[in-house]
Design a protein around this motif. Structure first.
Motif, PDB file in Angstrom:
ATOM      1  N   THR A 131      51.507  34.855  33.046  1.00 45.43           N
ATOM      2  CA  THR A 131      50.424  35.102  32.937  1.00 45.43           C
ATOM      3  C   THR A 131      49.521  35.153  31.669  1.00 45.43           C
ATOM      4  N   VAL A 132      48.348  34.458  31.586  1.00 45.53           N
ATOM      5  CA  VAL A 132      47.717  34.376  30.382  1.00 45.53           C
ATOM      6  C   VAL A 132      46.524  35.533  30.267  1.00 45.53           C
ATOM      7  N   ASP A 133      46.357  36.078  29.061  1.00 40.91           N
ATOM      8  CA  ASP A 133      45.477  37.210  28.795  1.00 40.91           C
ATOM      9  C   ASP A 133      44.081  36.317  28.266  1.00 40.91           C
ATOM     10  N   LEU A 134      43.098  36.413  28.990  1.00 41.80           N
ATOM     11  CA  LEU A 134      41.857  35.603  28.694  1.00 41.80           C
ATOM     12  C   LEU A 134      40.758  36.522  27.826  1.00 41.80           C
ATOM     13  N   SER A 135      41.310  37.565  27.468  1.00 46.29           N
ATOM     14  CA  SER A 135      40.296  38.621  26.562  1.00 46.29           C
ATOM     15  C   SER A 135      39.793  37.845  25.386  1.00 46.29           C
ATOM     16  N   GLY A 136      38.540  37.937  25.218  1.00 50.59           N
ATOM     17  CA  GLY A 136      37.680  37.150  24.456  1.00 50.59           C
ATOM     18  C   GLY A 136      37.555  35.676  24.173  1.00 50.59           C
ATOM     19  N   TRP A 137      38.057  34.843  25.129  1.00 52.99           N
ATOM     20  CA  TRP A 137      37.916  33.602  25.540  1.00 52.99           C
ATOM     21  C   TRP A 137      36.464  33.432  25.822  1.00 52.99           C
ATOM     22  N   ASN A 175      56.199  37.793  31.609  1.00 54.00           N
ATOM     23  CA  ASN A 175      55.697  38.306  30.454  1.00 54.00           C
ATOM     24  C   ASN A 175      54.758  39.452  31.121  1.00 54.00           C
ATOM     25  N   VAL A 176      54.757  39.977  32.238  1.00 56.12           N
ATOM     26  CA  VAL A 176      54.029  41.058  32.540  1.00 56.12           C
ATOM     27  C   VAL A 176      54.757  42.422  32.935  1.00 56.12           C
ATOM     28  N   ALA A 177      54.167  43.630  32.423  1.00 53.98           N
ATOM     29  CA  ALA A 177      54.838  44.906  32.739  1.00 53.98           C
ATOM     30  C   ALA A 177      53.713  45.591  33.942  1.00 53.98           C
ATOM     31  N   THR A 178      54.397  46.138  34.844  1.00 57.26           N
ATOM     32  CA  THR A 178      53.739  46.759  35.916  1.00 57.26           C
ATOM     33  C   THR A 178      54.022  48.402  35.765  1.00 57.26           C
ATOM     34  N   LEU A 179      52.876  49.172  35.605  1.00 58.87           N
ATOM     35  CA  LEU A 179      52.979  50.406  35.248  1.00 58.87           C
ATOM     36  C   LEU A 179      52.436  51.173  36.565  1.00 58.87           C
ATOM     37  N   THR A 180      52.828  52.131  37.119  1.00 55.63           N
ATOM     38  CA  THR A 180      52.483  52.909  38.039  1.00 55.63           C
ATOM     39  C   THR A 180      52.634  54.479  37.711  1.00 55.63           C
ATOM     40  N   GLY A 181      51.843  55.130  38.644  1.00 54.86           N
ATOM     41  CA  GLY A 181      51.524  56.663  38.503  1.00 54.86           C
ATOM     42  C   GLY A 181      50.870  57.292  39.362  1.00 54.86           C
ATOM     43  N   GLN A 182      50.382  58.517  39.228  1.00 56.06           N
ATOM     44  CA  GLN A 182      49.726  59.325  40.257  1.00 56.06           C
ATOM     45  C   GLN A 182      48.288  59.720  39.240  1.00 56.06           C
ATOM     46  N   ALA A 183      47.301  60.060  39.948  1.00 50.98           N
ATOM     47  CA  ALA A 183      45.962  60.387  38.971  1.00 50.98           C
ATOM     48  C   ALA A 183      45.182  61.214  40.214  1.00 50.98           C
ATOM     49  N   SER A 207      40.752  40.784  30.994  1.00 49.76           N
ATOM     50  CA  SER A 207      40.808  39.645  31.964  1.00 49.76           C
ATOM     51  C   SER A 207      42.089  38.801  31.738  1.00 49.76           C
ATOM     52  N   ILE A 208      42.727  38.514  33.047  1.00 54.01           N
ATOM     53  CA  ILE A 208      44.119  37.756  32.974  1.00 54.01           C
ATOM     54  C   ILE A 208      43.998  36.938  34.222  1.00 54.01           C
ATOM     55  N   ILE A 209      44.837  36.019  34.036  1.00 54.27           N
ATOM     56  CA  ILE A 209      45.141  34.931  35.070  1.00 54.27           C
ATOM     57  C   ILE A 209      46.471  34.710  35.254  1.00 54.27           C
ATOM     58  N   GLY A 210      46.954  34.862  36.525  1.00 49.75           N
ATOM     59  CA  GLY A 210      48.354  34.729  36.616  1.00 49.75           C
ATOM     60  C   GLY A 210      48.841  33.628  37.061  1.00 49.75           C
ATOM     61  N   PRO A 211      50.181  33.276  37.107  1.00 51.24           N
ATOM     62  CA  PRO A 211      50.733  31.935  37.321  1.00 51.24           C
ATOM     63  C   PRO A 211      50.383  31.188  38.633  1.00 51.24           C
ATOM     64  N   THR A 212      49.711  30.032  38.550  1.00 48.26           N
ATOM     65  CA  THR A 212      49.322  29.085  39.593  1.00 48.26           C
ATOM     66  C   THR A 212      48.304  29.795  40.238  1.00 48.26           C
ATOM     67  N   ASN A 213      47.227  30.668  39.473  1.00 47.83           N
ATOM     68  CA  ASN A 213      46.139  31.634  40.153  1.00 47.83           C
ATOM     69  C   ASN A 213      45.027  30.771  39.904  1.00 47.83           C
ATOM     70  N   TYR A 214      43.975  30.887  40.381  1.00 45.21           N
ATOM     71  CA  TYR A 214      42.430  30.355  40.083  1.00 45.21           C
ATOM     72  C   TYR A 214      41.603  31.593  39.802  1.00 45.21           C
ATOM     73  N   LEU A 215      40.651  31.410  39.157  1.00 45.01           N
ATOM     74  CA  LEU A 215      39.603  32.417  38.795  1.00 45.01           C
ATOM     75  C   LEU A 215      38.349  31.590  38.605  1.00 45.01           C
ATOM     76  N   VAL A 216      37.167  32.407  39.507  1.00 43.20           N
ATOM     77  CA  VAL A 216      36.041  31.943  39.755  1.00 43.20           C
ATOM     78  C   VAL A 216      34.986  32.526  38.938  1.00 43.20           C
ATOM     79  N   LEU A 217      34.203  31.958  38.081  1.00 42.63           N
ATOM     80  CA  LEU A 217      32.947  32.355  37.708  1.00 42.63           C
ATOM     81  C   LEU A 217      31.759  31.831  38.071  1.00 42.63           C
ATOM     82  N   ALA A 218      30.859  32.694  38.848  1.00 38.03           N
ATOM     83  CA  ALA A 218      29.673  32.062  39.587  1.00 38.03           C
ATOM     84  C   ALA A 218      28.259  32.461  38.854  1.00 38.03           C
ATOM     85  N   ALA A 219      27.562  31.466  39.205  1.00 39.39           N
ATOM     86  CA  ALA A 219      26.133  31.814  38.754  1.00 39.39           C
ATOM     87  C   ALA A 219      25.441  33.053  39.435  1.00 39.39           C
TER      88      ALA A 219
END
Length: 199
Positions: free
Chosen positions: A135-141, A29-37, A154-166
């Motif tokens: 991949t899950v879109d966490l925007s607004g959670w 469920n993910v699109a990968t876009l590429t380009g030059q800037a 904010s996204i979290i991919g398949p079998t991925n971890y995400l850490v929020l720290a104090a």
């Protein structure tokens, strides 16, 4: 002289204009876009959202965007360090996704909580996405008890971890500087607290 030398070297490798590749890679469920800037582009927004960008070279970029079911019309804009769209730095892509997204309930989970660390201010909350191909879109959670809302992009991919720290420096001192922290929260972790993840 040094400034002139650096400017001439930069001009020889800088992209002449902003471009988006016509080839869009879709996986699950993910699109990968590429380009030059050009180097004055600091970020690339997709439909007004700053999804994580990877610079593959001085001017080459790639951005991954979660898709929704149906046709996804993607407006792509290059922005400055101040977050302002740059003239001529835009493009479009259209991607069709026919999959049905699973419910994230029971799949995006609070995996680990450190509320009483040995190192002061080194508390953290770790999320885990146990889906193997989504991949899950966490925007607004939200994590209301910590006063934290996930920003757009904010996204979290398949079998991925995400850490929020104090606190980032305290986290790095306690667990190592190579462990990535997604963001910090302003609330306080404490015993007996109800910690919930709200979509």
């Amino acid at each position: 002289q040094a400034q002139s030398s650096i400017a001439s070297q930069l001009a020889s490798v800088n992209a002449s204009s902003f471009s988006v590749s016509s080839t869009v890679t879709v996986k699950n469920n993910v699109a990968t876009l590429t380009g030059q800037a050009p180097v004055n582009v600091a970020a690339v927004w997709i439909n007004g959202v700053a999804y994580p960008i990877t610079w593959t070279s001085l001017t080459g970029w790639t951005v991954t965007v979660p898709l929704t079911n149906g046709v996804n019309n993607l407006n792509i804009v290059g922005v400055s360090r101040g977050g302002q769209p740059l003239a001529g730095a835009s493009g479009q892509a259209s991607v069709t996704y026919s999959g049905t997204p699973p419910s994230p309930v029971g799949h995006v989970v609070i995996n680990e909580i450190m509320f009483d660390p040995l190192t002061p201010n080194a508390g953290f909350v770790e999320l885990y996405n146990n889906l193997t191909n989504f991949t899950v879109d966490l925007s607004g959670w939200e994590l209301p008890a910590l006063g934290y809302t996930f920003p757009d992009g904010s996204i979290i991919g398949p079998t991925n971890y995400l850490v929020l720290a104090a606190n980032r420096p305290a986290f790095a001192a306690a667990y190592g500087a190579t462990k990535l922290v997604f963001d910090t929260f302003s609330g306080t972790l404490q015993p007996g607290q109800i910690l919930s993840l709200v979509q």
